[in-house]
Design a protein around this motif. Sequence first.
Motif, PDB file in Angstrom:
ATOM      1  N   ILE A  95       0.837  -1.198   0.000  1.00 49.68           N
ATOM      2  CA  ILE A  95       0.000   0.000   0.000  1.00 49.68           C
ATOM      3  C   ILE A  95       0.873   1.250   0.000  1.00 49.68           C
ATOM      4  N   SER A  96       1.884   1.242   0.835  1.00 46.13           N
ATOM      5  CA  SER A  96       2.809   2.378   0.892  1.00 46.13           C
ATOM      6  C   SER A  96       3.543   2.570  -0.425  1.00 46.13           C
ATOM      7  N   ALA A  97       3.937   1.462  -1.049  1.00 48.34           N
ATOM      8  CA  ALA A  97       4.710   1.520  -2.295  1.00 48.34           C
ATOM      9  C   ALA A  97       3.927   2.167  -3.431  1.00 48.34           C
ATOM     10  N   MET A  98       2.606   2.073  -3.411  1.00 44.40           N
ATOM     11  CA  MET A  98       1.823   2.707  -4.469  1.00 44.40           C
ATOM     12  C   MET A  98       2.112   4.207  -4.532  1.00 44.40           C
ATOM     13  N   GLY A  99       2.212   4.826  -3.366  1.00 46.44           N
ATOM     14  CA  GLY A  99       2.507   6.252  -3.332  1.00 46.44           C
ATOM     15  C   GLY A  99       3.959   6.543  -3.647  1.00 46.44           C
ATOM     16  N   VAL A 100       4.849   5.748  -3.090  1.00 48.01           N
ATOM     17  CA  VAL A 100       6.285   5.961  -3.269  1.00 48.01           C
ATOM     18  C   VAL A 100       6.683   5.892  -4.741  1.00 48.01           C
ATOM     19  N   ARG A 101       5.998   5.073  -5.523  1.00 43.59           N
ATOM     20  CA  ARG A 101       6.353   4.910  -6.940  1.00 43.59           C
ATOM     21  C   ARG A 101       5.799   6.015  -7.840  1.00 43.59           C
ATOM     22  N   LEU A 102       4.958   6.876  -7.333  1.00 41.14           N
ATOM     23  CA  LEU A 102       4.336   7.899  -8.171  1.00 41.14           C
ATOM     24  C   LEU A 102       5.326   8.807  -8.905  1.00 41.14           C
ATOM     25  N   PRO A 103       6.429   9.241  -8.282  1.00 28.85           N
ATOM     26  CA  PRO A 103       7.356  10.120  -9.013  1.00 28.85           C
ATOM     27  C   PRO A 103       7.927   9.488 -10.283  1.00 28.85           C
TER      28      PRO A 103
END
Length: 214
Positions: free
Chosen positions: A174-182
């Motif tokens: 779940i956290s990785a979804m945001g982290v990968r946005l850049p």
Amino acid sequence: MSHSSRSRLRMQTASLPPTPSDGTRRRILETALQLFATRGYHDTSIRDLAKALELQPSALYAHFPSKEHVLAELVRIGHEAHHEALALALKEAGTTDPAEQVRALVRVHTRLHALHPQLALVVNEEFYALTPEMAAPALALRTQSTLLLAEVIERGIAQQRFSPPHPRATAAAISAMGVRLPYWYELDNGLDVDTLADVHAELALRMLGVRERK
């Protein structure tokens, strides 16, 4: 980081969340953020930073003792803004339902990473360039933020609202979804930030195997 991601971030203006820093100090941080995001921390020298700012290196040292101190401040700012936003999202959710709490956390997590891609990238990629002592304040905030989601997931499992295959692995995903946005998201690609946040929230709940209330 891919070349295309670097090129895309180079075309965007680096922005910081609201901070007490202003004037020259803030300008140093914003310029360093742009350079660290597009070139990398190790490939950016104090001279590069001074040149971009049209300052003498000695002027930089009046504000930051070293390049590492600049990075440490950026990393701290990023982690602090993230943690404060997550805590506020939980408070403003005004509910005890774990599913709605996850939705609130994921939405703000997504928005921060989408709206501040340079900061998100530097915080997550260059964090490990810091010495343990310099990284400690940010690491403490990261631990607290991780616990916010973990505790909501635990409550959801205890209430039989969630049935993830593995709680810790699911929280990391779940956290990785945001982290990968850049690495892929662009504000003008037809997917607005609020819609993206809703999509991520829905995906998170699916990963958690959310069940309807009995």
